[in-house]
Enzyme design. Structure first.
Site, PDB file in Angstrom:
ATOM      1  N   ASP A  99       5.623  94.762  92.256  1.00 45.93           N
ATOM      2  CA  ASP A  99       6.492  94.342  93.356  1.00 45.93           C
ATOM      3  C   ASP A  99       5.797  93.338  94.268  1.00 45.93           C
ATOM      4  O   ASP A  99       4.569  93.249  94.321  1.00 45.93           O
ATOM      5  CB  ASP A  99       6.984  95.549  94.161  1.00 45.93           C
ATOM      6  CG  ASP A  99       5.851  96.399  94.718  1.00 45.93           C
ATOM      7  OD1 ASP A  99       4.847  96.607  94.010  1.00 45.93           O
ATOM      8  OD2 ASP A  99       5.954  96.864  95.870  1.00 45.93           O
ATOM      9  N   GLU A 164       4.413  99.371  95.425  1.00 45.49           N
ATOM     10  CA  GLU A 164       3.176  99.373  96.211  1.00 45.49           C
ATOM     11  C   GLU A 164       3.401  98.856  97.621  1.00 45.49           C
ATOM     12  O   GLU A 164       2.798  99.346  98.572  1.00 45.49           O
ATOM     13  CB  GLU A 164       2.109  98.530  95.503  1.00 45.49           C
ATOM     14  CG  GLU A 164       0.711  98.659  96.084  1.00 45.49           C
ATOM     15  CD  GLU A 164       0.449  97.731  97.269  1.00 45.49           C
ATOM     16  OE1 GLU A 164      -0.538  97.952  98.001  1.00 45.49           O
ATOM     17  OE2 GLU A 164       1.232  96.772  97.467  1.00 45.49           O
TER      18      GLU A 164
END
Length: 411
Positions: A99, A164
């Site tokens: 991400d 994350e």
């Protein structure tokens, strides 16, 4: 591992410039944003990464996907690839996240953040450093070892995870819950998600993270008659100023970290009234606190509440505190662990610098792993442009980091 074979692996990695550009270009074109950042998740990017891994080959593949109804696939991907080594009782893990954060103000970018720009040694685009540099360097490392027909000293595990940037609930926290035996105490665990420009900083500790949302409630009224309302914006602005007292309330220094103190910074602010001639009845802002492990977050939140109580009394408002993220610091990784000594030697060989253990204020997935008492190291050679406009990475850093990981894998 003899130097001749290591040199051949290094030579293959050195010749990988076009691979770096190709992989970075295809990954950058996929905006893997969390649903909480108005994105569609990481699924397409995970599939693209799998295409690259399929080209190289691996011995096993496992999915530890997290169910999430906010994305169209109904799940957020966490993929683990294993290549078997001579010693199959331990694994060298390299863990990167799929991400990214939103690009922010587009006017600050010189190019389209989702279209890779190549300028000599520099690559520009959202995600190229955070955390595609780690993804690409680990892929290059594995590709070179496989092409040389070598067997690593232990298993090599590449772990590409989600979430994350927004708390890791659907990422490493989910993995540790559904697969608690994925890691062993003998494993070497590396997270290429923080570093320095010369590669000398090996992160072994992180500060506690406290993200607080403040909702200040007053009474909306016409701006020409302030006596008929209570200005929530004015009260919240005063609260912002008063919260700077936290620097004096929690003044300890720890030289392992940079900066060496706890930090308390106001960041995001939500819109209140859309027009100029109304006094806001509600105002919302956020405080990003990075607190040294010396302090318990319960003590910090108690003092913040006291400051809010003072503003409530002086401005006749109500202030609600909500915790967007609240993570007490995990135990630090000992500088004497094999993971630290191995990467120190590799950095010395590749980058010719003496690396040293350090602590950071930023949060990484390493904190969740350390809480399970697994030693983990966070390292990369970074330009330190993560979350900025015109985020960039150096091709030479991607290649150098791949050589560092190859050095560890073949020793």
């Amino acid at each position: 591992m003899d130097k001749e074979r290591l040199g051949k692996v290094f030579a293959r990695i050195d010749s990988s410039r076009e691979d770096v550009i190709r992989i970075q270009r295809e990954l950058t074109a996929i905006p893997a944003l969390s649903p909480s950042s108005d994105g569609t998740g990481e699924w397409k990017k995970a599939l693209k990464a799998k295409e690259f891994m399929d080209e190289i080959g691996y011995d096993s593949f496992a999915e530890y996907n997290a169910p999430n109804s906010a994305v169209s696939e109904g799940t957020r991907p966490n993929h683990a690839y294993i290549v078997k080594g001579k010693d199959q009782s331990r694994t060298m893990w390299i863990m990167s996240h799929l991400d990214i954060v939103p690009p922010g103000e587009l006017k600050l970018w010189d190019t389209d953040p989702y279209e890779l720009k190549v300028d000599g040694d520099f690559l520009y685009g959202r995600g190229v450093e955070d955390n595609q540099q780690g993804i690409v360097s680990s892929i290059l490392m594995l590709k070179a070892i496989k092409e040389e027909g070598l067997i690593p000293s232990c298993n090599i595990g590449l772990l590409f995870i989600s979430d994350e940037e927004t708390g890791s609930i659907d990422g490493i926290q989910h993995i540790l819950e559904v697969k608690p035996d994925l890691f062993s105490k003998n494993d070497l665990i590396y997270v290429p998600d923080s570093g320095s420009e010369d590669g000398s900083l090996i992160e072994v500790a992180e500060k506690s993270i406290l993200w607080t949302k403040f909702i200040t409630k007053g009474k909306q009224t016409h701006a020409s008659r302030p006596d008929g309302g209570v200005n929530a914006f004015k009260a919240a602005s005063n609260l912002v100023v008063r919260l700077q007292a936290l620097y004096d309330l929690f003044p300890k220094e720890n030289k392992l970290f940079h900066p060496s103190i706890s930090t308390f910074e106001p960041t995001k602010k939500e819109a209140n009234v859309p027009n100029v001639n109304s006094i806001p009845g509600e105002d919302i802002f956020y405080l990003d606190s990075r607190v040294l492990p010396d302090y318990d977050l319960g003590e910090v939140t108690s003092r913040i509440r006291e400051i809010c109580d003072g503003v409530e009394k002086d401005y006749n408002v109500k202030i609600e505190m909500q915790y967007v993220q609240k993570e007490q610091a995990a135990p630090q990784t000992s500088p004497d662990t094999p993971a630290v000594t191995a990467i120190s030697a590799a950095i010395k060989e590749v980058y010719k610098v003496d690396a040293r253990p350090t602590g950071i204020g930023g949060g990484t997935v390493a904190a969740h792993i350390r809480k399970k008492n697994f030693p983990v190291v966070v390292w990369a050679r970074f330009n330190d442009t993560a979350h900025q406009a015109n985020e960039n990475c150096s091709i030479s850093n991607v290649i150098g980091d791949a050589k560092v990981f190859a050095h560890i894998a073949l020793q």
